[in-house]
Design an enzyme around this catalytic site. Sequence first.
Site, PDB file in Angstrom:
ATOM      1  N   HIS A  72     -41.401 -47.091 -84.768  1.00  0.00           N
ATOM      2  CA  HIS A  72     -42.406 -46.699 -85.765  1.00  0.00           C
ATOM      3  C   HIS A  72     -43.625 -46.093 -85.083  1.00  0.00           C
ATOM      4  CE1 HIS A  72     -45.596 -49.813 -85.286  1.00  0.00           C
ATOM      5  NE2 HIS A  72     -44.613 -50.544 -84.812  1.00  0.00           N
ATOM      6  N   CYS A  73     -44.405 -45.363 -85.874  1.00  0.00           N
ATOM      7  CA  CYS A  73     -45.709 -44.884 -85.429  1.00  0.00           C
ATOM      8  C   CYS A  73     -46.709 -45.304 -86.495  1.00  0.00           C
ATOM      9  CB  CYS A  73     -45.687 -43.376 -85.153  1.00  0.00           C
ATOM     10  SG  CYS A  73     -44.976 -42.361 -86.475  1.00  0.00           S
ATOM     11  N   LEU A  74     -47.610 -44.438 -86.902  1.00  0.00           N
ATOM     12  CA  LEU A  74     -48.569 -44.819 -87.946  1.00  0.00           C
ATOM     13  C   LEU A  74     -47.949 -44.657 -89.335  1.00  0.00           C
ATOM     14  CD1 LEU A  74     -51.483 -45.788 -88.496  1.00  0.00           C
ATOM     15  CD2 LEU A  74     -52.120 -43.369 -88.710  1.00  0.00           C
ATOM     16  N   GLY A  90     -44.817 -43.258 -89.706  1.00  0.00           N
ATOM     17  CA  GLY A  90     -43.372 -43.340 -89.571  1.00  0.00           C
ATOM     18  C   GLY A  90     -42.656 -42.050 -89.879  1.00  0.00           C
ATOM     19  N   THR A 134     -42.161 -40.647 -84.942  1.00  0.00           N
ATOM     20  CA  THR A 134     -40.912 -41.354 -85.252  1.00  0.00           C
ATOM     21  C   THR A 134     -39.816 -40.372 -85.641  1.00  0.00           C
ATOM     22  OG1 THR A 134     -42.091 -43.347 -85.933  1.00  0.00           O
ATOM     23  CG2 THR A 134     -39.858 -43.061 -86.791  1.00  0.00           C
TER      24      THR A 134
END
Length: 258
Positions: A147-149, A151, A155
């Site tokens: 995940h990232c912030l 997604g 991602t």
Amino acid sequence: MSFDRVLPLSGVHNFRDYGGYAVAGGGRVKRGLLFRSGEHGKATDDDLAAIDALDLRHVIDLRGNSERRANPCKRGPAFEAQVLFFDGETAGLAPHVEAAKDAIDADAAHSAMEQLYSQLPTRDKLNWILKRYFAALANGEGASVVHCLAGKDRTGMAVDLLHHVLGVHPDDAMEDYLLTNTAGDLDARVAAGAKAVRAKYGNIDDATIKVLMGVDARYLTASRNAVVDHFGTVDAFLEQVLDVDAARRDALRAHLIE
């Protein structure tokens, strides 16, 4: 697909299974092992219980330190996964927030997002954690979530690269990428993104925010083209930059294809 990819969580956006796709040569990517999402900082107790039930072995957090400080992930009581992250900044800002500075309107937002995606493959600090993503999955220890912030951007590129390694057709990989626009509560995700973008750049209109918080085939295409422009082929990028050599590719396929 014939199964429900999306895990319906109320505080974690875009949480879904990116397995199940057919691969070249026969078989398909295993389901129930590969998950992707946005950040988990607003997870409810019910969300955490649902995530714990996945028995995650690895969480690959593509965010940088400032993003993780702003939205620290919540963990459930049964959480035992190893969390992998880069101790620094993988991006000056999340790509959708960074693009907002050049986004006067929706058309400009599209152009800004394409430009940012074309830069993702050459971000050394992002590539550092992407190496760990592939290494962790090649160990075959169980389920993971990347995940990232939001997604969708960092991602999205990570998942597209793994799909390539596994032999998923590029059209199917693009389909998975575009599911961000329909998975879960898009309005809630747009509202969450609007808060961060407007806090930094002022009163950007709703149409532009929606572009920044969604995905478009042109964005991922820009990333794919940048890989080829800089490295010749996707496979060369994977081997030279992300340490996905023949042995690691074989291990990933052995663990993740059925």
